[in-house]
Design an enzyme around this catalytic site. Sequence first.
Site, PDB file in Angstrom:
ATOM      1  N   LYS A  71       0.795  -1.244   0.000  1.00  0.00           N
ATOM      2  CA  LYS A  71       0.000   0.000   0.000  1.00  0.00           C
ATOM      3  C   LYS A  71       0.823   1.287   0.000  1.00  0.00           C
ATOM      4  O   LYS A  71       0.360   2.308  -0.502  1.00  0.00           O
ATOM      5  CB  LYS A  71      -0.938   0.011   1.215  1.00  0.00           C
ATOM      6  CG  LYS A  71      -2.113  -0.924   1.050  1.00  0.00           C
ATOM      7  CD  LYS A  71      -3.060  -0.850   2.225  1.00  0.00           C
ATOM      8  CE  LYS A  71      -4.129  -1.904   2.054  1.00  0.00           C
ATOM      9  NZ  LYS A  71      -5.066  -1.974   3.155  1.00  0.00           N
ATOM     10  N   ASP A 107      -9.959   2.801   2.211  1.00  0.00           N
ATOM     11  CA  ASP A 107      -9.963   2.175   3.545  1.00  0.00           C
ATOM     12  C   ASP A 107     -10.455   3.167   4.602  1.00  0.00           C
ATOM     13  O   ASP A 107     -11.111   2.768   5.570  1.00  0.00           O
ATOM     14  CB  ASP A 107      -8.543   1.730   3.943  1.00  0.00           C
ATOM     15  CG  ASP A 107      -8.143   0.404   3.296  1.00  0.00           C
ATOM     16  OD1 ASP A 107      -9.041  -0.382   2.947  1.00  0.00           O
ATOM     17  OD2 ASP A 107      -6.935   0.171   3.151  1.00  0.00           O
TER      18      ASP A 107
HETATM   19  P1  NAP Z   1       1.333  -4.125   7.239  1.00  0.00           P
HETATM   20  O1  NAP Z   1       1.518  -2.803   6.600  1.00  0.00           O
HETATM   21  O2  NAP Z   1       2.186  -5.276   6.818  1.00  0.00           O
HETATM   22  O3  NAP Z   1       1.516  -3.891   8.845  1.00  0.00           O
HETATM   23  C1  NAP Z   1       1.430  -4.972   9.741  1.00  0.00           C
HETATM   24  C2  NAP Z   1       1.425  -4.458  11.173  1.00  0.00           C
HETATM   25  O4  NAP Z   1       1.169  -5.577  12.031  1.00  0.00           O
HETATM   26  C3  NAP Z   1       2.762  -3.860  11.638  1.00  0.00           C
HETATM   27  O5  NAP Z   1       2.511  -2.799  12.512  1.00  0.00           O
HETATM   28  C4  NAP Z   1       3.408  -5.037  12.380  1.00  0.00           C
HETATM   29  O6  NAP Z   1       4.320  -4.663  13.373  1.00  0.00           O
HETATM   30  C5  NAP Z   1       2.200  -5.661  13.021  1.00  0.00           C
HETATM   31  N1  NAP Z   1       2.384  -7.070  13.378  1.00  0.00           N
HETATM   32  C6  NAP Z   1       2.577  -8.110  12.524  1.00  0.00           C
HETATM   33  N2  NAP Z   1       2.685  -9.267  13.228  1.00  0.00           N
HETATM   34  C7  NAP Z   1       2.546  -8.933  14.533  1.00  0.00           C
HETATM   35  C8  NAP Z   1       2.560  -9.685  15.729  1.00  0.00           C
HETATM   36  N3  NAP Z   1       2.744 -11.004  15.727  1.00  0.00           N
HETATM   37  N4  NAP Z   1       2.362  -9.050  16.899  1.00  0.00           N
HETATM   38  C9  NAP Z   1       2.174  -7.701  16.909  1.00  0.00           C
HETATM   39  N5  NAP Z   1       2.153  -6.923  15.801  1.00  0.00           N
HETATM   40  C10 NAP Z   1       2.347  -7.539  14.627  1.00  0.00           C
HETATM   41  O7  NAP Z   1      -0.160  -4.647   7.086  1.00  0.00           O
HETATM   42  P2  NAP Z   1      -1.490  -3.753   6.945  1.00  0.00           P
HETATM   43  O8  NAP Z   1      -1.763  -3.471   5.515  1.00  0.00           O
HETATM   44  O9  NAP Z   1      -1.377  -2.623   7.903  1.00  0.00           O
HETATM   45  O10 NAP Z   1      -2.619  -4.804   7.409  1.00  0.00           O
HETATM   46  C11 NAP Z   1      -2.714  -5.213   8.759  1.00  0.00           C
HETATM   47  C12 NAP Z   1      -3.980  -6.049   8.986  1.00  0.00           C
HETATM   48  O11 NAP Z   1      -5.140  -5.283   8.735  1.00  0.00           O
HETATM   49  C13 NAP Z   1      -4.088  -7.285   8.064  1.00  0.00           C
HETATM   50  O12 NAP Z   1      -4.578  -8.369   8.821  1.00  0.00           O
HETATM   51  C14 NAP Z   1      -5.106  -6.871   7.022  1.00  0.00           C
HETATM   52  O13 NAP Z   1      -5.817  -7.976   6.481  1.00  0.00           O
HETATM   53  C15 NAP Z   1      -6.015  -5.990   7.873  1.00  0.00           C
HETATM   54  N6  NAP Z   1      -6.760  -5.025   7.049  1.00  0.00           N
HETATM   55  C16 NAP Z   1      -8.109  -5.131   7.024  1.00  0.00           C
HETATM   56  C17 NAP Z   1      -8.854  -4.245   6.263  1.00  0.00           C
HETATM   57  C18 NAP Z   1     -10.335  -4.371   6.247  1.00  0.00           C
HETATM   58  O14 NAP Z   1     -10.963  -3.901   5.282  1.00  0.00           O
HETATM   59  N7  NAP Z   1     -10.925  -4.943   7.272  1.00  0.00           N
HETATM   60  C19 NAP Z   1      -8.219  -3.233   5.516  1.00  0.00           C
HETATM   61  C20 NAP Z   1      -6.825  -3.148   5.571  1.00  0.00           C
HETATM   62  C21 NAP Z   1      -6.104  -4.063   6.351  1.00  0.00           C
HETATM   63  P3  NAP Z   1       5.873  -4.336  13.019  1.00  0.00           P
HETATM   64  O15 NAP Z   1       5.908  -2.910  12.596  1.00  0.00           O
HETATM   65  O16 NAP Z   1       6.586  -4.586  14.293  1.00  0.00           O
HETATM   66  O17 NAP Z   1       6.291  -5.283  11.927  1.00  0.00           O
END
Ligand code: NAP
Length: 284
Positions: A71, A107
């Site tokens: 993204k 989003d």
């Molecule tokens: P991203 O940019 O890869 O960021 C992931 C985040 O999760 C980072 O802050 C990471 O921490 C943290 N993280 C990963 N594993 C972890 C763990 N085991 N314990 C604690 N923190 C952890 O991903 P994103 O795009 O933000 O998406 C994140 C989530 O939101 C996904 O599950 C996605 O499916 C969901 N989402 C849902 C929607 C919806 O429409 N409902 C929309 C967008 C996203 P670090 O910085 O330490 O790596």
Amino acid sequence: MDINSSTKLYGIFGHPVRHSFSPPMHNAAFQKLGLNCVYLAFDIQPENLASAVESIRQLNIQGINVTIPHKQDIMNYLDEISDAAKYTGAVNTIKNEGGKLLGHNTDVGGFLKDLEAELRIAEFSSISACLIGAGGAARAVLSGLCMKGTKKIIIANRTKSKAERLAEYFQDQFSDTEISSVDLGDETKIKQTLAESNLLINSSSAGMTGHDQLNLPVDSLKENSSVYDLVYNPKETELVKQSKSLGHDACTGLGMLLYQGAESLELWTGKNAPIDVMKQALGL
Ligand code: NAP
């Protein structure tokens, strides 16, 4: 669905992408609207992102959704970025206008719409939020909460430096909201933060099927709080189960997925999204 040489192509870029619920949701909507369009999932490795974006132009793909982990990086390869996507710092929707690629962020609107629909949150000036995560999804949540005039937000992330940078970035743009950060691994500070929060949001990927659990001391959260987990696979996450059992109002992010998808579809086609059909495709 009658696929022929005039069929228009849409899709989603992510890695991994096999978890995505977007293809059935958008294909059901295209069918309901009688549009000769098809939506596919493309697993794009980060090192192939630039050439994948070029293929949007080459193959005349009409629209693309963008998910983990692209993204932010994808913004480097687009021709124009909407204001909302610019201050969010993330793009989740691309519209191809005659070879010109425009980046949007749906989003933000999807999150706010579902927060209101599921948790009935409308008065943001009394909200003290604890936001877990500092990735692309956290940026959309922060944009939405700040735009609505939320009183206070504390960002808790596993990598604290990322939470600090995000807090600074948003504080510079929105002076009405008090934004700070905390290390997710600092249990004392996390308990204190939860005790002072009336809205807990998980925007990290922890709790998602195949990922680690969040392991948060949810019992420290202020009484009668609201909990929004952006994770929607599984349909009821451990965080939501635990929060409900403690008496909090809680939901997963399936509704956000629905509303961000509806906004993308409307941007691409100029038609009203058939919400009921899209809901049905998501099992809502
Ligand atoms: P991203 O940019 O890869 O960021 C992931 C985040 O999760 C980072 O802050 C990471 O921490 C943290 N993280 C990963 N594993 C972890 C763990 N085991 N314990 C604690 N923190 C952890 O991903 P994103 O795009 O933000 O998406 C994140 C989530 O939101 C996904 O599950 C996605 O499916 C969901 N989402 C849902 C929607 C919806 O429409 N409902 C929309 C967008 C996203 P670090 O910085 O330490 O790596």
